[in-house]
Enzyme design. Structure first.
Site, PDB file in Angstrom:
ATOM      1  N   ASN A 106       1.168  -4.068  10.148  1.00 16.40           N
ATOM      2  CA  ASN A 106       2.352  -3.353  10.615  1.00 16.40           C
ATOM      3  C   ASN A 106       3.173  -4.196  11.588  1.00 16.40           C
ATOM      4  O   ASN A 106       4.404  -4.238  11.515  1.00 16.40           O
ATOM      5  CB  ASN A 106       1.949  -2.042  11.294  1.00 16.40           C
ATOM      6  CG  ASN A 106       1.551  -0.969  10.289  1.00 16.40           C
ATOM      7  OD1 ASN A 106       2.010  -0.965   9.160  1.00 16.40           O
ATOM      8  ND2 ASN A 106       0.687  -0.067  10.701  1.00 16.40           N
ATOM      9  N   ASP A 128       2.561   0.685   4.615  1.00 16.44           N
ATOM     10  CA  ASP A 128       2.448   1.804   3.666  1.00 16.44           C
ATOM     11  C   ASP A 128       2.111   1.305   2.263  1.00 16.44           C
ATOM     12  O   ASP A 128       1.303   1.912   1.547  1.00 16.44           O
ATOM     13  CB  ASP A 128       3.756   2.595   3.624  1.00 16.44           C
ATOM     14  CG  ASP A 128       3.971   3.442   4.867  1.00 16.44           C
ATOM     15  OD1 ASP A 128       3.012   3.580   5.646  1.00 16.44           O
ATOM     16  OD2 ASP A 128       5.086   3.956   5.052  1.00 16.44           O
ATOM     17  N   GLU A 178      -5.525   4.071   8.795  1.00 15.77           N
ATOM     18  CA  GLU A 178      -6.111   3.144   7.834  1.00 15.77           C
ATOM     19  C   GLU A 178      -7.572   3.463   7.533  1.00 15.77           C
ATOM     20  O   GLU A 178      -8.295   2.649   6.952  1.00 15.77           O
ATOM     21  CB  GLU A 178      -6.001   1.708   8.353  1.00 15.77           C
ATOM     22  CG  GLU A 178      -6.855   1.384   9.575  1.00 15.77           C
ATOM     23  CD  GLU A 178      -6.153   1.679  10.892  1.00 15.77           C
ATOM     24  OE1 GLU A 178      -6.494   1.024  11.898  1.00 15.77           O
ATOM     25  OE2 GLU A 178      -5.278   2.557  10.924  1.00 15.77           O
TER      26      GLU A 178
END
Length: 399
Positions: free
Chosen positions: A237, A246, A272
């Site tokens: 991220n 994503d 996650e």
């Protein structure tokens, strides 16, 4: 049955009062401001700094049922989020209820779902895109249910006039309700099962297992619980954006489903983290499954957009329910899942890209085993009550 979208929600609503009404409840004004900035372009916002204040505001409203969705923090003074939303169920049963909390506590999640009849349980820090999508889908569910309720109130009159039309509308109603139920049990990003699915169906599975054991008085069938976590996911991220993250989550979930048996449950636990429930799978076969998952993830290429791919790994913790062979009712499936989470912690603390499996071994004091292990992970070695199996890449184990 028409499908709702954000375009439909905001269509012809230039007047602020025509936007769907959303209530934000949090004792930290900074959190409210963040949520307000995220949502106010599409929704009318009202706020409360705690559950008691929000309830007083609702009681003073002419028509509190105008509130279509409530987002509440869990940890608040005087009245917790679950307690607040539990009262909302009685006052406004159709209002969509979402808990947003920085704590991932299994019992709180179960209470929230059972007592507050929760639509969604989300942990902080939240993904703005996921939160926006959740609110949008929640408003869609509210408006769809409102239409269904309005239709149902007039159904008796329609029955007398048009029996054939009634049959058709009943089918549409059932399909809509089934769609709502499926939506509540499905992770919106990955399309696999969500936490709500596990808390709804796992007790049924445990009850089935206990009935079979009592009827046959035979060796108890085991349910393998696997906790799976993407290694260094935050870095994905941070380095490539949440959209890239994503994409990784979607393909990761797809690979888990591909690797597991068709009868296995693959669940997005949150962020996650994923949970796999493998029923009737011996421990050795479960460990082989974990090994295949690690290898399949490590060799895969994850497309994150802009013609770029990355490689990732995962770590897995394993425990089987019932955890105690001599007393299969001593520990709950939730406590067994905590053992799998402990095994996951050991795997991540020993280099990652590995699996660790915990099982009991001739426990002399089974009542205190869970408490001692959760308080101090090193108890696993000191007591000799638990056997640790692990990937060949881990040697020696470091706690």
């Amino acid at each position: 049955m028409p499908v709702f979208s954000m375009e439909n929600i905001t269509k012809d609503t230039e007047d602020e009062n025509e936007k769907p009404l959303v209530m934000l409840v949090d004792d930290e004004i900074e959190n409210i401001n963040v949520l307000r900035q995220l949502l106010e372009s599409h929704f009318q916002i009202i706020t409360g700094l705690n559950g008691a204040e929000a309830l007083k505001m609702i009681d003073n409203m002419v028509d509190p049922k105008q509130i279509q969705l409530i987002i509440s923090d869990q940890r608040m003074p005087k009245v917790t989020g679950v307690e607040f939303l539990e009262q909302i169920v009685d006052r406004m049963p159709d209002t969509i209820r979402i808990i947003l909390t920085g704590y991932s506590d299994t019992q709180v999640i179960i209470d929230a779902i059972n007592k507050a009849k929760l639509y969604k349980f989300m942990t902080k820090p939240f993904d703005p895109v996921e939160l926006s999508l959740t609110v949008q889908r929640g408003i869609e569910a509210y408006q769809m249910r409102k239409e269904l309720i309005e239709y149902s109130t007039n159904l008796e009159v329609i029955v007398k006039k048009r029996t054939i039309e009634l049959h058709s509308k009943n089918e549409e109603l059932n399909e809509a309700l089934d769609a709502l139920e499926k939506q509540s049990l499905t992770d919106q990003l990955t399309g696999i099962h969500n936490r709500h699915f596990l808390t709804k169906f796992m007790p049924q599975e445990v009850a089935r297992l206990n009935r079979t054991f009592e009827q046959k008085n035979d060796e108890l069938e085991q349910i393998s619980l696997m906790m799976v976590d993407i290694d260094f996911f935050k870095q994905v991220n941070d380095d490539f954006s949440h959209d890239a993250g994503d994409k990784v989550l979607v393909k990761f979930a797809h690979l888990l489903v591909q690797t597991c048996r068709e009868s296995d449950w693959v669940i997005r636990w949150g962020g996650e983290e994923f949970v796999i429930i493998a029923r009737g799978l011996p421990r050795e076969d479960t460990e082989n499954l974990a090994e295949r998952i690690c290898k399949n993830i490590a060799k895969a290429q994850f497309d994150i957009g802009l013609d770029k791919t990355i490689s990732i790994t995962c770590s897995i913790g394993i425990a089987s329910f019932p955890f105690m062979a001599k007393d299969h009712k001593l520990l709950t499936w939730q406590q067994t899942l905590n053992f799998a989470d402990t095994a996951l912690y050991i795997a991540k603390n020993n280099g990652r890209n590995a699996w660790v499996s915990l099982s009991e071994k001739n426990v002399e004091q089974p009542v205190s085993l869970y408490k001692n292990t959760m308080e101090d992970i090193k108890h696993i070695y000191g007591s000799g009550d638990i056997t640790i199996q692990h990937s060949s890449s881990i040697e020696p184990i470091n706690l």
